[in-house]
Design an enzyme around this catalytic site. Structure first.
Site, mmCIF file in Angstrom:
data_model
loop_
_atom_site.group_PDB
_atom_site.id
_atom_site.type_symbol
_atom_site.label_atom_id
_atom_site.label_comp_id
_atom_site.label_asym_id
_atom_site.label_seq_id
_atom_site.Cartn_x
_atom_site.Cartn_y
_atom_site.Cartn_z
ATOM 1 N N PHE A 57 0.950 21.300 -14.497
ATOM 2 C CA PHE A 57 1.049 21.087 -15.941
ATOM 3 C C PHE A 57 0.092 19.976 -16.337
ATOM 4 O O PHE A 57 0.156 18.871 -15.795
ATOM 5 C CB PHE A 57 2.477 20.713 -16.387
ATOM 6 C CG PHE A 57 2.573 20.594 -17.882
ATOM 7 C CD1 PHE A 57 2.684 21.724 -18.677
ATOM 8 C CD2 PHE A 57 2.494 19.359 -18.507
ATOM 9 C CE1 PHE A 57 2.730 21.623 -20.069
ATOM 10 C CE2 PHE A 57 2.543 19.248 -19.903
ATOM 11 C CZ PHE A 57 2.659 20.390 -20.676
ATOM 12 N N ASP B 113 -3.886 13.691 -12.056
ATOM 13 C CA ASP B 113 -3.104 13.630 -13.289
ATOM 14 C C ASP B 113 -1.822 12.859 -12.994
ATOM 15 O O ASP B 113 -0.877 13.397 -12.403
ATOM 16 C CB ASP B 113 -2.810 15.049 -13.784
ATOM 17 C CG ASP B 113 -1.966 15.048 -15.065
ATOM 18 O OD1 ASP B 113 -1.355 14.002 -15.388
ATOM 19 O OD2 ASP B 113 -1.913 16.103 -15.727
ATOM 20 N N LYS C 136 2.503 8.982 -20.563
ATOM 21 C CA LYS C 136 3.965 8.846 -20.725
ATOM 22 C C LYS C 136 4.531 7.412 -20.657
ATOM 23 O O LYS C 136 4.845 6.839 -21.685
ATOM 24 C CB LYS C 136 4.670 9.764 -19.718
ATOM 25 C CG LYS C 136 4.438 11.243 -20.068
ATOM 26 C CD LYS C 136 5.397 12.158 -19.339
ATOM 27 C CE LYS C 136 5.449 13.542 -19.953
ATOM 28 N NZ LYS C 136 4.455 14.499 -19.470
HETATM 29 C C1 LIG Z 1 3.456 15.348 -19.987
HETATM 30 C C2 LIG Z 1 2.299 15.684 -19.130
HETATM 31 C C3 LIG Z 1 1.047 15.995 -19.688
HETATM 32 C C4 LIG Z 1 0.816 16.125 -21.182
HETATM 33 O O1 LIG Z 1 1.029 14.952 -21.855
HETATM 34 P P1 LIG Z 1 1.174 15.012 -23.492
HETATM 35 O O2 LIG Z 1 1.315 13.567 -23.861
HETATM 36 O O3 LIG Z 1 2.368 15.829 -23.789
HETATM 37 O O4 LIG Z 1 -0.075 15.609 -23.997
HETATM 38 C C5 LIG Z 1 0.008 16.235 -18.823
HETATM 39 N N1 LIG Z 1 0.160 16.162 -17.487
HETATM 40 C C6 LIG Z 1 1.350 15.859 -16.914
HETATM 41 C C7 LIG Z 1 1.457 15.775 -15.431
HETATM 42 C C8 LIG Z 1 2.453 15.625 -17.725
HETATM 43 O O5 LIG Z 1 3.635 15.380 -17.143
#
Ligand SMILES: *Cc1c(COP(=O)(O)O)cnc(C)c1O
Length: 394
Positions: free
Chosen positions: A129, A216, A245
């Site tokens: 994701f 990420d 986050k």
């Molecule tokens: C939440 C998340 C995203 C996206 O972040 P947003 O602030 O919702 O755009 C991307 N990568 C990972 C691993 C995430 O957990």
């Protein structure tokens, strides 16, 4: 109840939270819940942490926003602090996770274009994701989320997660790969924890082929896994790392950090954001990093996470409906034998907020400020609910 004025992209919402303090939130009827999801790994310091509130109050009556046409002292301080703590060379600030990943993808493209490649490719993972913008949605390994949004941008190749050999095989077929983009622990994909040597092996692979290793850490960063960044468990340095986050504890901010070659790819005008790195968001993030240090919360996430996993394994050991209990620090998942979305509502009836991801994985992302007794309460409630759920199957 659906609100006609809102687009219906979030599905049904049945709880209204109106106040938060520490590890608890209250709904509009005054009922209190222990928060074991932290706004999806955002409020790592708990809700309305006084250090963050004080920084925001101070900045709110000093200066909210000037744009990146001007020097921003808080942005410079935050950059220096992040660089020192991460071992990376420099940083670009965004407002969200997806935007931080967009910056990472653009860095990889810039490198590929400089190498004369017509279609530079980024290797991404199944069940990944990376966000909801077009490029990050394409990088995301969830066909259902991509459904209906064609045409998607080109330049991504997908392999199974935790499979270095699959990437080596790709390398034999493609001479235009420039980067690997991967989560150190897959979050939305179901708290999938790879082998402990996975990142080190990826680091070697990327070194040998002059690819960027792009991590990420939007969910795993900011102390969540028991290191400030999860790659620090592996003793490696990525070329690019993104986070968001937990960085602002609820104030929107994202960061794309780069090292080595990757840190030199953007020149004036190559990327930007109106809001990115604004004074308010940077003051919040500075307060978050200071609090993580002052309260030794990263170490705390490691020990609490180990204890939570241990308690769950003891209490759920031998339960056949439980296929796996896994995690790193305070990112914990319990994989069940079938879809278990109903557990969210059942936990709520026990005054506990949890989440279910990937259909059948109960996910816990509690604040790093959880106490030992709150941790036991989470383990006890979750175990009771899972055992009850398992019996319903039989
Ligand atoms: C939440 C998340 C995203 C996206 O972040 P947003 O602030 O919702 O755009 C991307 N990568 C990972 C691993 C995430 O957990």
């Amino acid at each position: 109840m659906a609100i006609p004025a809102l687009m219906q992209n979030y599905g049904e919402r049945t709880l209204t939270l109106v106040r938060g303090e520490g590890n608890y939130v209250w709904d509009d009827s005054g009922r209190r819940y222990l928060d074991a999801i932290s706004g999806i790994a955002v409020c790592g310091l708990g809700h309305c942490h006084p250090a963050v509130t004080a920084a925001l109050q101070d900045q709110a009556h000093t200066l909210l926003h000037v744009s990146n046409l001007y020097n921003i002292p808080a942005q410079e301080q935050l950059a220096e602090k992040l660089v020192a703590l991460s071992g990376m060379d420099n940083v670009f600030f965004s407002n969200s996770g997806a935007e931080a990943n967009e910056a990472a993808i653009k860095l990889a493209r810039k490198l590929g274009n400089a190498r004369g490649l017509a279609c530079p490719r980024i290797v991404v993972m199944e069940h990944a994701f990376h966000g909801r913008t077009l490029a990050t949605l394409t990088a995301t390994g969830n066909p259902a989320a991509q459904q209906g949004f064609a045409p998607l941008p080109e330049g991504f190749l997908r392999v199974p997660f935790n499979d270095v050999a699959a990437i080596e095989a790709l390398a034999a077929q493609h001479d235009d790969i420039v980067a690997v983009l991967v989560e150190p622990v897959q979050g939305e994909g179901g708290i999938r924890v790879p082998d402990s040597d996975y990142l080190l092996r990826l680091r070697h692979l990327c070194n040998d082929r002059h690819w960027l290793l792009m991590l990420d850490e939007i969910q795993t960063g900011n102390g969540r896994t028991g290191e400030l960044f999860a790659y620090q468990h592996a003793g490696i340095l990525p070329d690019v790392v993104t986070t968001a986050k937990g960085l602002g504890n609820g104030v929107p901010i994202g960061a794309c950090l780069a090292s080595g070659v990757a840190a030199q790819l953007f020149g004036a005008g190559s990327h930007g954001s109106t809001f990115g790195g604004n004074p308010l968001a940077c003051r919040a993030a500075l307060a978050v990093l200071e609090t993580l240090e002052n309260e030794a919360l990263v170490e705390r996430a490691a020990s609490l996470g180990a204890s939570l996993l241990q308690q769950l394994r003891v209490q759920l050991g031998g339960c056949e409906a439980v296929h796996d209990i896994r995690g790193l620090g305070l990112m914990v998942g319990i994989e069940l034998d079938r879809p278990c979305g109903e557990l969210v509502q059942q936990a709520r009836a026990h005054d506990l907020l949890i989440n279910v991801t990937a259909g059948n994985v109960l996910r816990l992302l509690p604040p790093l400020t959880l106490t030992d007794s709150e941790c036991r309460q989470v383990a006890d409630t979750v175990s009771t609910l899972v055992l009850q759920f398992a019996r319903q199957a039989a």
